[in-house]
Structures are given as C-alpha cells and as structure tokens.
Design an enzyme around this catalytic site. Structure first.
Site, PDB file in Angstrom:
ATOM      1  CE  LYS A 127      51.158  -1.751  28.164  1.00 49.92           C
ATOM      2  NZ  LYS A 127      51.780  -1.302  29.413  1.00 49.92           N
TER       3      LYS A 127
HETATM    4  N1  GLU Z   1      50.552  -2.610  32.604  1.00 56.93           N
HETATM    5  C1  GLU Z   1      51.484  -2.422  33.665  1.00 56.93           C
HETATM    6  C2  GLU Z   1      52.638  -1.550  33.207  1.00 56.93           C
HETATM    7  O1  GLU Z   1      52.504  -0.771  32.300  1.00 56.93           O
HETATM    8  C3  GLU Z   1      51.917  -3.722  34.326  1.00 56.93           C
HETATM    9  C4  GLU Z   1      52.573  -4.722  33.430  1.00 56.93           C
HETATM   10  C5  GLU Z   1      52.805  -6.080  34.078  1.00 56.93           C
HETATM   11  O2  GLU Z   1      52.517  -6.250  35.254  1.00 56.93           O
HETATM   12  O3  GLU Z   1      53.258  -6.956  33.362  1.00 56.93           O
HETATM   13  O4  GLU Z   1      53.693  -1.560  33.789  1.00 56.93           O
END
Ligand code: GLU
Length: 438
Positions: free
Chosen positions: A128
C-alpha cells in the site's frame, strides 16, 4: 532442524527486537492489525512458527515529495510505499492521498492487502502507498506534479513484476494514468502493467471502476441467504458514497433494497421510504457530497449509528465502528466496504450481539480481483468483455466467501478470523515452501 520448533516457539525469537515503529500503539491501525493476527495464530498449526513474518512488513519506503506550487513556492509532502509481504507474488495495493495518512495506517493497509489477496487467492503479496496531503487543496497541475514526483520516488521498488499500485481513497483513473506514464518515461518503455485501475484507453479493464462495490453486493447477497435476510425490501445504511459505497448502494437499490441513510464528509441524510439512489449519485457527482440533497432529511453524523436498518455498509475510512457505537447499531449484517472500519473491541461487541460482520479482506476484495484481471489482460494484450469480467469476479467472490463461511462454521470463529485463517495459511505455506534465502 527448523522443523523441530513448534508453534510455541513462534513469537519468541527476536520478538523483543521489534523496531520501535512496529511496536505501534494498540489504538492505531497497525496495532489493530497485530491484534487480528494474534487471534489467528492458534489456528495456524505448525505454520505458526512463521507467524512473525506477518508482523513485520517486508519493506518500508518513506519518501520526501517536493513540488512546485502554483504560487511559486516549493512544498514538501511525506509519501510512503510499504510492501508487507511478497511471498505469493508481487506487492499489490492502492495509493491513498489523504491529509491524515500515517506510516502506521499504510503499514496496516499493506498487511490487509496481503490477507485480502490471499483470501481471494489472487497471486499477489500485499502493499500500500500514500501521501499525507489533502488533494482537495491542490490545483490539477499540483495534483499531477505530486503524483509524478511520488511515482518517481517509489519507482525504485515498484514495477509490473515487483509491486503494482492502484486507486484507493482520493486517487482515480487519471492519477493512475500519470503514474503509468511517469514510470514508463523513467524506464524507457510503456509499461501498462505497472498500475491497475487505469483508464480503459490505456490498458485499463472494463468493470474495474465498479468492481469493489459489485464485490460488496455479491458477498452481501450471499451472506444474506445464510441468515435468511431478503435483500428485496431490506433497509441499507451506507457510510461513504464514493467509488465503493455509491456503486454498492446502486446495486442494492436495483435489487429492491431501500437505501435509508447515507453519510459522507458533507453530512448525513435519511429517508425512511428509501433515497432515490440514481438521483443521489448524480447530486454527489455534481456537488461533491450528499449534503444539500433535496429529497431527504438531514440527521447528525452521530445519529447515523442509531438508524433502523438491516444492512450497514461502512465504505469510508478506518476505525469508524468502535466500542463507543457498536452497541447502538441496529443492522443484522455489516459489510465492510472500507478497509479496517471495525476495531477488535467492536468486533467482540457485534459478535456478542449476533450482528454478522463481513470483513473487509473478503467484502471489498472485488477491486483487487478485477485489478488482477487488468494486470493479466495487460500482460497478454488481450482484453475481455465486461460480461466475462463480471462473471469471473462473481465466481471468485462467491467461491472465496463460501470457503471462509465453512471455516468459520468449522472452527466456531468470526468471519474475520476465518478469513485470516484461510489467508494466513496460504501466505505462510508459501513462506515455508520458499524457505529463507540466503
Ligand atoms: N485500494 C483497493 C483495496 O483496498 C484496491 C487495490 C488494488 O486494486 O490493487 O483493495
């Protein structure tokens, strides 16, 4: 020889050497994640000796992001990219732009991505990123510059086979396009697979924008069958009406549910007969929030937690359902569209009160599942139609949910602990098979 050490040896070696930033205070997001991991360790059998892996992010990068502001000054912002685990594949997870972003938060979000990706069995680790900035205060040019400089700074650890960012809170397709372009310019060739959630014209996938909300609806509808709740006629309250809450609200309304309350950063609105969801979506698109929507009553943000409803969908930020409000919630089922919206204390209260919590790591996994489809399509340069994407998404979500439901029944644990059992077993099995290098 390592085979000899049993689960009891798991937490001991080196645990006292945890660096200070990993000893997050119990109230922060990383502290909450650690409590969730501790709850699952007793169910991991011999793999528990690898559990320390789950408590230490693989790689943490903190970057300074300086940009020229429109007024001629130079401003510095703090950015992060955390790769929590890469045992099962490249890091994968979104990038968040928010004024309250902290390292503890990004660490927890990266760990929840590891668990989520393993829970739905897409071949990724977890990562993240984020920038501590209020993007609403930036001009479009400033937003582009901060995105590009941040991408350059984290460029040393991302890549289509290393770590693949995606949208999250306050980031969107345009930001992904800038990230893709910046990475591609720096590496000298167009690398569409370095991010997902891109515009369809740039190698994005049909259905990606709606995927998280569609997953929320799919898992919710499956769980409703188990508790004898009819979606048609059910009352739904939603916190957050953006990409996740808005799409989920639309799908629930289309299935005959009444969306009775919606809260976002502008306030909370209520209508017992059900809000006109398409009209509300249009209002939010035009004005930026639910406030000022004519066909609804205004209630206070605190009253939201008392609303008479059958389904509650937190689809905003972390730590919204706490010991302070969990006892007031009327819903029979909570579907976590957001990441980390419920604290462990609130989880216990809700379980005690027989409120079913569909945890984030499965409930909102639709987004990353279609991100996986996007990445596969980019690699093969062959694009699927939307029906195929939605059908595959629903199949994966239903299958993952059914497996987790069964584990919860077998072990008499919450769905969160069950999802963690399934996911952490997958992660640590890979960890064990790969072994330590060197
Ligand atoms: N931000 C989204 C989540 O928390 C998607 C992450 C992604 O598609 O890599 O799952």
């Amino acid at each position: 020889m390592s085979q000899a050490s049993g689960p009891s040896a798991a937490a001991a070696p080196g645990a006292h050497l945890l660096p200070s930033y990993l000893q997050a205070d119990k109230l922060g997001p990383w502290g909450i994640y650690l409590q969730q991991v501790d709850r699952v360790i007793p169910y991991l059998g011999n793999l528990a000796r690898w559990a320390e892996t789950l408590k230490r992010p693989k790689r943490i990068l903190i970057v300074d992001v300086p940009i020229h502001m429109d007024d001629g000054t130079v401003a510095h912002f703090e950015g992060y990219r955390v790769q929590h685990n890469v045992s099962r594949g490249p890091g994968k997870g979104g990038v968040r732009f928010h004024q309250d972003v902290t390292l503890s938060e990004v660490m927890a979000l990266s760990a929840w991505m590891s668990v989520k990706n393993a829970a739905v069995n897409v071949p990724y680790g977890g990562a993240k990123g984020g920038i501590r900035v209020d993007p609403k205060k930036l001009s479009l040019g400033e937003l582009e510059r901060i995105t590009r400089r941040y991408t350059s700074e984290i460029g040393i650890i991302i890549g289509p086979n290393k770590d693949i960012p995606a949208p999250d809170v306050n980031t969107n397709e345009q930001i992904m396009a800038w990230m893709m372009d910046t990475y591609s310019m720096n590496t000298g060739s167009t690398a569409t697979g370095v991010v997902t959630g891109k515009p369809v014209d740039l190698g994005g996938s049909l259905g990606r924008r709606e995927a998280t909300g569609r997953g929320v609806f799919t898992v919710g509808a499956e769980a409703a069958k188990h508790i004898g709740l009819d979606i048609a006629g059910s009352r739904v309250a939603i916190q957050g009406f953006g990409n996740v809450g808005g799409v989920a609200g639309k799908l629930f309304a289309e299935a005959g549910a009444r969306v009775v309350a919606v809260q976002d950063h502008g306030g909370t609105i209520y209508r017992e007969a059900g809000l006109d969801v398409p009209a509300l979506l249009k209002h939010v698109q035009e004005t930026g929030s639910v406030s000022g929507f004519a066909q609804a009553e205004v209630i206070t943000n605190d009253q939201f937690w008392d609303v008479d409803c059958d389904i509650l969908i937190p689809a905003a930020l972390e730590q919204q359902i706490t010991a302070a409000n969990a006892g007031r919630i009327k819903a029979r089922m909570i579907i976590e569209g957001a990441n980390g919206p419920t604290t462990p204390e609130a989880d216990d209260i809700l379980q005690e009160r027989n409120v079913l919590v569909l945890p984030d790591v499965i409930a909102n996994a639709g987004g990353v599942t279609v991100s996986y489809f996007e990445w596969v399509q980019d690699f093969s340069s062959f694009f699927w139609d939307e029906d195929e994407i939605n059908a595959r998404l629903v199949k994966i979500m239903k299958g993952a949910f059914a497996g987790i439901w069964q584990v919860a029944q077998d072990n008499k644990v919450s769905l969160r602990t069950a999802a963690f059992i399934v996911a952490c077993t997958r992660i640590l099995r890979t960890r064990e098979l790969r072994g330590l290098y060197p």
